[in-house]
Design a protein around this motif. Structure first.
Motif, short mmCIF file in Angstrom:
data_model
loop_
_atom_site.label_atom_id
_atom_site.label_comp_id
_atom_site.label_asym_id
_atom_site.label_seq_id
_atom_site.Cartn_x
_atom_site.Cartn_y
_atom_site.Cartn_z
N VAL A 50 -1.31 47.75 7.22
CA VAL A 50 -0.59 48.59 8.18
C VAL A 50 -1.53 49.22 9.21
CG1 VAL A 50 0.79 50.70 8.40
CG2 VAL A 50 1.30 49.05 6.59
N LEU A 51 -2.66 49.77 8.76
CA LEU A 51 -3.54 50.50 9.67
C LEU A 51 -4.67 49.65 10.26
CD1 LEU A 51 -3.94 53.87 7.73
CD2 LEU A 51 -2.38 53.33 9.61
N GLY A 52 -5.09 48.62 9.55
CA GLY A 52 -6.19 47.80 10.02
C GLY A 52 -5.71 46.79 11.05
N ARG A 53 -5.76 47.17 12.31
CA ARG A 53 -5.22 46.32 13.37
C ARG A 53 -6.12 45.13 13.69
NH1 ARG A 53 -4.45 51.52 14.60
NH2 ARG A 53 -6.23 51.65 15.97
N ARG A 54 -7.44 45.33 13.63
CA ARG A 54 -8.39 44.26 13.95
C ARG A 54 -9.43 44.17 12.85
NH1 ARG A 54 -9.25 46.75 19.70
NH2 ARG A 54 -10.25 48.17 18.29
N GLY A 55 -9.99 43.00 12.70
CA GLY A 55 -11.06 42.81 11.73
C GLY A 55 -12.30 43.60 12.14
N ALA A 56 -12.97 44.15 11.17
CA ALA A 56 -14.20 44.90 11.44
C ALA A 56 -15.35 43.93 11.68
CB ALA A 56 -14.53 45.81 10.26
N THR A 57 -16.24 44.30 12.56
CA THR A 57 -17.47 43.53 12.73
C THR A 57 -18.39 43.86 11.56
OG1 THR A 57 -18.61 45.26 13.99
CG2 THR A 57 -17.28 43.67 15.26
N VAL A 58 -19.40 43.05 11.36
CA VAL A 58 -20.34 43.30 10.27
C VAL A 58 -21.00 44.67 10.45
CG1 VAL A 58 -22.50 42.52 9.21
CG2 VAL A 58 -20.74 40.86 9.83
N ARG A 59 -21.37 44.98 11.67
CA ARG A 59 -22.02 46.27 11.94
C ARG A 59 -21.10 47.45 11.62
NH1 ARG A 59 -26.49 47.52 15.17
NH2 ARG A 59 -26.46 49.64 15.97
N GLN A 60 -19.83 47.35 12.01
CA GLN A 60 -18.88 48.42 11.71
C GLN A 60 -18.67 48.56 10.20
OE1 GLN A 60 -15.70 46.77 14.00
NE2 GLN A 60 -16.01 48.19 15.72
N ALA A 61 -18.52 47.44 9.51
CA ALA A 61 -18.32 47.48 8.06
C ALA A 61 -19.55 48.07 7.36
CB ALA A 61 -18.03 46.08 7.54
N GLU A 62 -20.74 47.71 7.82
CA GLU A 62 -21.96 48.28 7.24
C GLU A 62 -22.01 49.79 7.44
OE1 GLU A 62 -24.98 46.02 9.21
OE2 GLU A 62 -25.11 44.56 7.56
N ARG A 63 -21.61 50.24 8.62
CA ARG A 63 -21.63 51.68 8.90
C ARG A 63 -20.62 52.41 8.01
NH1 ARG A 63 -23.77 55.37 12.21
NH2 ARG A 63 -22.47 57.16 12.78
N HIS A 64 -19.42 51.85 7.86
CA HIS A 64 -18.42 52.47 6.98
C HIS A 64 -18.93 52.52 5.54
CE1 HIS A 64 -15.66 52.70 10.24
NE2 HIS A 64 -15.30 51.41 10.23
N HIS A 65 -19.52 51.42 5.09
CA HIS A 65 -20.04 51.36 3.71
C HIS A 65 -21.15 52.39 3.51
CE1 HIS A 65 -22.42 49.70 0.34
NE2 HIS A 65 -21.23 49.45 -0.15
N ALA A 66 -22.06 52.49 4.47
CA ALA A 66 -23.17 53.44 4.36
C ALA A 66 -22.65 54.89 4.39
CB ALA A 66 -24.16 53.22 5.50
#
Length: 139
Positions: A50-66
């Motif tokens: 529902v909320l995830g409109r676009r796939g995350a880039t690797v950089r964005q996903a790494e930042r969220h994980h960190a």
């Protein structure tokens, strides 16, 4: 399918809002895990859809994980791979991005593990495992 792994680099310090969203995601993920696992996974997949409109880039996903790993240091309960993966899925969705929550296992001896992926890249994992992980669940 060949998967690549990234090790989370030291990001720039998250903003106050990012830290607040990370703590909210951790608490929500921890509360979701009090439900049976099938309900937890269904809820996480629903929020992602529902909320995830676009796939995350690797950089964005790494930042969220960190950011989640940083917030986990101050969390009062145990935060392991499943809690981190669910919280990262939630924080990405709250930012309008989609990551894939994956559950897997290694055998002999049995070991269960959870992680996130985006664009075919495993996020926040090192390549130091001596046995291959077998995917069990990935929506």
């Amino acid at each position: 399918m060949t998967m690549t792994m990234t090790e989370t680099p030291v990001p720039l310090a998250p903003t106050t809002l990012e830290r607040a969203v990370a703590h909210l995601s951790l608490w929500t993920g921890t509360l979701l895990l009090t439900l049976p696992l099938r309900h937890t996974l269904r809820c996480a997949a629903g929020v992602r859809r529902v909320l995830g409109r676009r796939g995350a880039t690797v950089r964005q996903a790494e930042r969220h994980h960190a950011t989640i790993r940083l917030a986990a240091r101050r969390h009062p309960s145990r935060i392991a791979c499943l809690e981190t993966a669910i919280a990262t899925t939630l924080i990405a969705a709250l930012h309008g991005r989609r990551v894939t929550l994956v559950l897997g296992a290694r055998f002999d001896p049995t070991e269960l593990h959870a992680w996130i992926e985006t664009n075919g890249t495993i996020i926040g994992e090192t390549n130091e495992h001596d046995r291959e992980l077998h995917r069990v669940y990935a929506p």
